[in-house]
Design a protein around this motif. Structure first.
Motif, PDB file in Angstrom:
ATOM      1  N   SER A  31       0.881  -1.162   0.000  1.00 54.38           N
ATOM      2  CA  SER A  31       0.000   0.000   0.000  1.00 54.38           C
ATOM      3  C   SER A  31       0.919   1.212   0.000  1.00 54.38           C
ATOM      4  N   LEU A  32       0.373   2.373  -0.298  1.00 58.86           N
ATOM      5  CA  LEU A  32       1.196   3.566  -0.336  1.00 58.86           C
ATOM      6  C   LEU A  32       0.439   4.720   0.285  1.00 58.86           C
ATOM      7  N   GLN A  33       1.147   5.509   1.051  1.00 52.19           N
ATOM      8  CA  GLN A  33       0.524   6.667   1.683  1.00 52.19           C
ATOM      9  C   GLN A  33       1.210   7.941   1.201  1.00 52.19           C
ATOM     10  N   TRP A  34       0.429   8.996   1.099  1.00 53.55           N
ATOM     11  CA  TRP A  34       0.961  10.333   0.808  1.00 53.55           C
ATOM     12  C   TRP A  34       0.700  11.223   2.021  1.00 53.55           C
ATOM     13  N   TYR A  35       1.742  11.930   2.436  1.00 52.20           N
ATOM     14  CA  TYR A  35       1.665  12.866   3.548  1.00 52.20           C
ATOM     15  C   TYR A  35       2.065  14.254   3.062  1.00 52.20           C
ATOM     16  N   LEU A  46      -2.492  12.395   3.833  1.00 53.26           N
ATOM     17  CA  LEU A  46      -3.468  12.864   2.847  1.00 53.26           C
ATOM     18  C   LEU A  46      -4.338  11.706   2.370  1.00 53.26           C
ATOM     19  N   VAL A  47      -3.682  10.583   1.999  1.00 52.00           N
ATOM     20  CA  VAL A  47      -4.441   9.475   1.412  1.00 52.00           C
ATOM     21  C   VAL A  47      -3.629   8.190   1.501  1.00 52.00           C
ATOM     22  N   THR A  48      -4.342   7.073   1.494  1.00 49.78           N
ATOM     23  CA  THR A  48      -3.727   5.752   1.364  1.00 49.78           C
ATOM     24  C   THR A  48      -4.304   5.087   0.110  1.00 49.78           C
ATOM     25  N   LEU A  58      -8.970  14.266  -3.659  1.00 49.33           N
ATOM     26  CA  LEU A  58      -9.155  15.019  -2.435  1.00 49.33           C
ATOM     27  C   LEU A  58      -9.154  16.477  -2.854  1.00 49.33           C
ATOM     28  N   LYS A  59     -10.347  17.006  -3.141  1.00 47.95           N
ATOM     29  CA  LYS A  59     -10.494  18.370  -3.675  1.00 47.95           C
ATOM     30  C   LYS A  59      -9.651  18.529  -4.930  1.00 47.95           C
ATOM     31  N   ASP A  83      -0.973  25.203  -0.660  1.00 44.65           N
ATOM     32  CA  ASP A  83      -0.464  23.866  -0.988  1.00 44.65           C
ATOM     33  C   ASP A  83       1.030  23.753  -0.720  1.00 44.65           C
ATOM     34  N   THR A  84       1.669  24.863  -0.429  1.00 45.64           N
ATOM     35  CA  THR A  84       3.107  24.863  -0.155  1.00 45.64           C
ATOM     36  C   THR A  84       3.432  23.917   0.993  1.00 45.64           C
ATOM     37  N   GLY A  85       4.474  23.112   0.792  1.00 43.60           N
ATOM     38  CA  GLY A  85       4.888  22.181   1.844  1.00 43.60           C
ATOM     39  C   GLY A  85       5.757  21.077   1.278  1.00 43.60           C
ATOM     40  N   LEU A  86       6.063  20.131   2.137  1.00 42.16           N
ATOM     41  CA  LEU A  86       6.841  18.952   1.742  1.00 42.16           C
ATOM     42  C   LEU A  86       5.879  17.792   1.570  1.00 42.16           C
ATOM     43  N   TYR A  87       5.937  17.153   0.419  1.00 37.89           N
ATOM     44  CA  TYR A  87       5.070  16.009   0.131  1.00 37.89           C
ATOM     45  C   TYR A  87       5.906  14.736   0.194  1.00 37.89           C
ATOM     46  N   LEU A  88       5.440  13.803   1.006  1.00 43.97           N
ATOM     47  CA  LEU A  88       6.172  12.552   1.250  1.00 43.97           C
ATOM     48  C   LEU A  88       5.304  11.365   0.870  1.00 43.97           C
ATOM     49  N   CYS A  89       5.926  10.396   0.214  1.00 45.34           N
ATOM     50  CA  CYS A  89       5.234   9.122   0.041  1.00 45.34           C
ATOM     51  C   CYS A  89       5.872   8.124   1.001  1.00 45.34           C
TER      52      CYS A  89
END
Lengths: 112, 114
Positions: A31-35, A46-48, A58-59, A83-89
């Protein structure tokens, strides 16, 4: 330990533009998650995604899981400064006790 | 809402000092984790714990130890701080349920070792 590669590492765009962030592995994801991590805070889920080919929305954010479950993407439509930020999988990768392995992250800056 | 709190947001210590970072979660989660976060390296797991008094090494345990005497509290200890331990430290917790590995993070402790 499963290795995750995220690209690009940095992204700087203007408000209203679209963007895509990628997360890839040579191994199959269970499975994979996004943070998303905003400055000064810890990451927030954010989502799995679990099923190959799965698409979740998600919007303005659209998450896709590759058919072979070795890659995932996050697409943002009409980006906003918020939306600015660090996106991690991250993936559990079959490990026990809820241990996750994370990619190195994509730093997104959206300019007004 | 799950709440994970960390004892300090910012900490400045001297080389050789013993440093304690505390983390508390209020959702009765079995699993707790300590990560360090450095630019370009993402989150690297230092130690994790899946039950009281149980601990497992993560990917970078050298120079660190942990303690979990109560379910809600997980402490990270730097026995003798060094400058290369200057970093952001993040604590997280999760339920021990396969397929529900969502981790809930604290706000982080930014540690500077001089």
């Amino acid at each position: 330990t499963q290795l995750l590669e995220q690209s690009p590492q940095f992204l700087s765009i203007q408000e209203g533009e679209n963007l895509t962030v990628y997360c890839n592995s040579s191994s199959v994801f269970s499975s994979l998650q996004w943070y998303r991590q905003e400055p000064g805070e810890g990451p927030v889920l954010l989502v799995t995604v679990v099923t190959g080919g799965e698409v979740k929305k998600l919007k303005r954010l659209t998450f896709q899981f590759g058919d072979a479950r070795k890659d995932s993407s996050l697409h943002i439509t009409a980006a906003q400064p918020g939306d600015t930020g660090l996106y991690l999988c991250g993936t559990a990768g079959g490990t026990s006790y809820g241990k996750l392995t994370f990619g190195q992250g994509t730093i997104l800056t959206v300019h007004p | 809402d799950v709440k994970v709190t960390q004892s300090s947001r910012y900490l400045v210590k001297r080389t050789g000092e013993k440093v304690f970072l505390e983390c508390v979660q209020d959702m009765d989660h079995e699993n707790m984790f300590w990560y360090r976060q450095d630019p370009g390296l993402g989150l690297r797991l230092i130690y994790f714990s899946y039950d009281v008094k149980m601990k497992e090494k993560g990917d970078i345990p050298e120079g660190y130890s942990v303690s979990r005497e109560k379910k809600e509290r997980f402490s990270l200890i730097l026995e003798s701080a060094s400058t290369n331990q200057t970093s952001m430290y993040l604590c997280a917790s999760s339920l021990r349920l396969a397929g529900l590995e969502t981790q809930y993070f604290g706000p982080g402790t930014r540690l500077l070792v001089l």
